[in-house]
Design an enzyme around this catalytic site. Structure first.
Site, PDB file in Angstrom:
ATOM      1  N   SER A  90       0.852  -1.188   0.000  1.00 19.67           N
ATOM      2  CA  SER A  90       0.000   0.000   0.000  1.00 19.67           C
ATOM      3  C   SER A  90       0.885   1.234   0.000  1.00 19.67           C
ATOM      4  CB  SER A  90      -0.901   0.000   1.241  1.00 19.67           C
ATOM      5  OG  SER A  90      -1.495   1.263   1.432  1.00 19.67           O
ATOM      6  N   SER A  91       0.416   2.288  -0.642  1.00 24.28           N
ATOM      7  CA  SER A  91       1.206   3.519  -0.667  1.00 24.28           C
ATOM      8  C   SER A  91       1.310   4.169   0.707  1.00 24.28           C
ATOM      9  CB  SER A  91       0.615   4.521  -1.678  1.00 24.28           C
ATOM     10  OG  SER A  91      -0.728   4.841  -1.362  1.00 24.28           O
ATOM     11  N   CYS A  92       0.520   3.699   1.687  1.00 28.87           N
ATOM     12  CA  CYS A  92       0.657   4.219   3.047  1.00 28.87           C
ATOM     13  C   CYS A  92       1.956   3.724   3.691  1.00 28.87           C
ATOM     14  CB  CYS A  92      -0.537   3.836   3.907  1.00 28.87           C
ATOM     15  SG  CYS A  92      -0.609   2.102   4.360  1.00 28.87           S
ATOM     16  N   TYR A 119      -1.493  -0.180  10.243  1.00 28.31           N
ATOM     17  CA  TYR A 119      -1.705  -0.856   8.973  1.00 28.31           C
ATOM     18  C   TYR A 119      -0.436  -0.786   8.127  1.00 28.31           C
ATOM     19  CZ  TYR A 119      -3.726  -1.693   4.308  1.00 28.31           C
ATOM     20  OH  TYR A 119      -3.995  -2.179   3.054  1.00 28.31           O
ATOM     21  N   LYS A 124       2.077  -3.821   6.645  1.00 30.29           N
ATOM     22  CA  LYS A 124       2.354  -3.958   5.218  1.00 30.29           C
ATOM     23  C   LYS A 124       3.863  -3.938   4.946  1.00 30.29           C
ATOM     24  CE  LYS A 124      -1.638  -4.358   3.162  1.00 30.29           C
ATOM     25  NZ  LYS A 124      -1.934  -5.530   2.304  1.00 30.29           N
ATOM     26  N   HIS A 139     -14.063   6.152  -1.479  1.00 38.54           N
ATOM     27  CA  HIS A 139     -12.938   7.038  -1.735  1.00 38.54           C
ATOM     28  C   HIS A 139     -13.360   8.057  -2.786  1.00 38.54           C
ATOM     29  CE1 HIS A 139     -10.188   4.788   0.760  1.00 38.54           C
ATOM     30  NE2 HIS A 139     -10.545   3.667   0.166  1.00 38.54           N
TER      31      HIS A 139
END
Length: 310
Positions: free
Chosen positions: A107-109, A136, A140, A180
């Site tokens: 994930s880009s997070c 989270y 990841k 979103h």
């Protein structure tokens, strides 16, 4: 007769999994996509037994506990532990069973907060994470590193991580409390058309930029990666490599839906970060790029939205 290859797809009920299952190139694969009731991925013994029993030729790991900002803030322990357990269990059970190809979705997070420039894969673990979804993100990152470590110890295991940008598409969530940007815009503009409204509100001045890729394009990248895992970098962004303003998303949706009203900017409402874009240099070097235009993607998503209306 040639034996059909088996693909274990975790998270098959989500938007990514359902778009992937529809990809024409997977017609030659037998797809195993157990529901949560059929397989609890937080249970290592059960996960190992399932993989040992079915012996898939490849695994795409798209499962995880996801939620919005409020859910992440309220339940940081679950978002960290559940995603950490699921990632570890799938990867380690795959290794134990000798599955040679595993594509892990990140994930880009995972990237540090506060960067306006395009985010490069080597920036993971180089700065502070966004606090609202830190648990989270940590889970990841740990799963991605685990895949890299396994490959470092034994290069025969093609365990690679793909980091998609923001996604939208068929099987998306359109309810305001869950959606979103793109599905939310589609629902708002559709409601304006149906109810005869001549104006739609946009929070802020609409100049903030966002990168959203059609989920079917991610499915295409994953299908290519199944047969080209050896050529993938250990970690690779999958995205457009460019972004659009909020105003441009609204304009594209209005054009597709056929609404001819006007947009009103509410400058008193929050707009979030100015930009979040992934660098696609590695992706381009690998030889793949997204092919769905913004209007085409919105058109496909809008058709799905209409089909789902009661």
């Amino acid at each position: 007769m040639t034996r059909s290859r088996k693909l274990l797809l975790t998270g098959g009920g989500g938007m990514v999994g359902r778009n992937l299952a529809e990809h024409a190139a997977l017609a030659d694969w037998t797809i195993l996509s157990p529901t949560r009731g059929e397989l609890d991925l937080t249970d290592y013994v059960a996960t190992q037994a399932y993989i040992e029993r079915h012996r898939p030729d490849a695994i795409i790991h798209a499962a995880g506990k996801v939620g919005g900002i409020q859910a992440n803030i309220a339940n940081p322990v679950r978002f960290l532990v559940d995603n950490l357990d699921v990632g570890r269990n799938v990867v380690m059970a795959a290794r134990h069973a000798g599955v040679s190809v595993l594509l892990n979705l990140g994930s880009s997070c995972m990237y540090p907060r506060g960067h306006d420039a395009a985010l490069r894969e080597e920036q993971v673990l180089t700065g502070e994470l966004e606090p609202t979804n830190e648990g989270y993100a940590i889970a990841k990152i740990a799963t991605a590193r685990l895949c890299s470590y396994i490959r470092r110890e034994d290069p025969a295991y093609q365990y690679k991580t793909l980091i998609p940008c923001n996604l939208y598409g068929r099987y998306d969530k359109f309810a305001p409390q869950h959606s979103h940007l793109v599905p939310a815009v589609i629902a708002k503009v559709h409601d304006a058309k149906i109810n005869g409204l001549d104006a739609v509100e946009i929070w802020g001045d609409g100049s903030a930029r966002r990168e959203f890729m059609y989920a079917g394009d991610l499915a295409d990248a994953l299908v290519r990666a199944l047969d080209s895992a050896a050529t993938l970098p250990d970690m690779m962004n999958v995205g457009l490599g460019y972004d659009y303003t909020i105003n441009e998303y609204y304009a594209a949706a209005a054009n597709v839906i056929g609404w001819q009203g006007r947009f009103v900017h509410n400058l008193d409402r929050p707009v979030g970060m100015a930009r979040k874009l992934v660098d696609t240099t590695r992706q381009r070097d690998w030889g793949w790029q997204a092919s769905t235009s913004l209007e085409n993607g919105i058109r496909k998503t809008y058709h799905f939205y209409l089909e789902e209306q009661p």
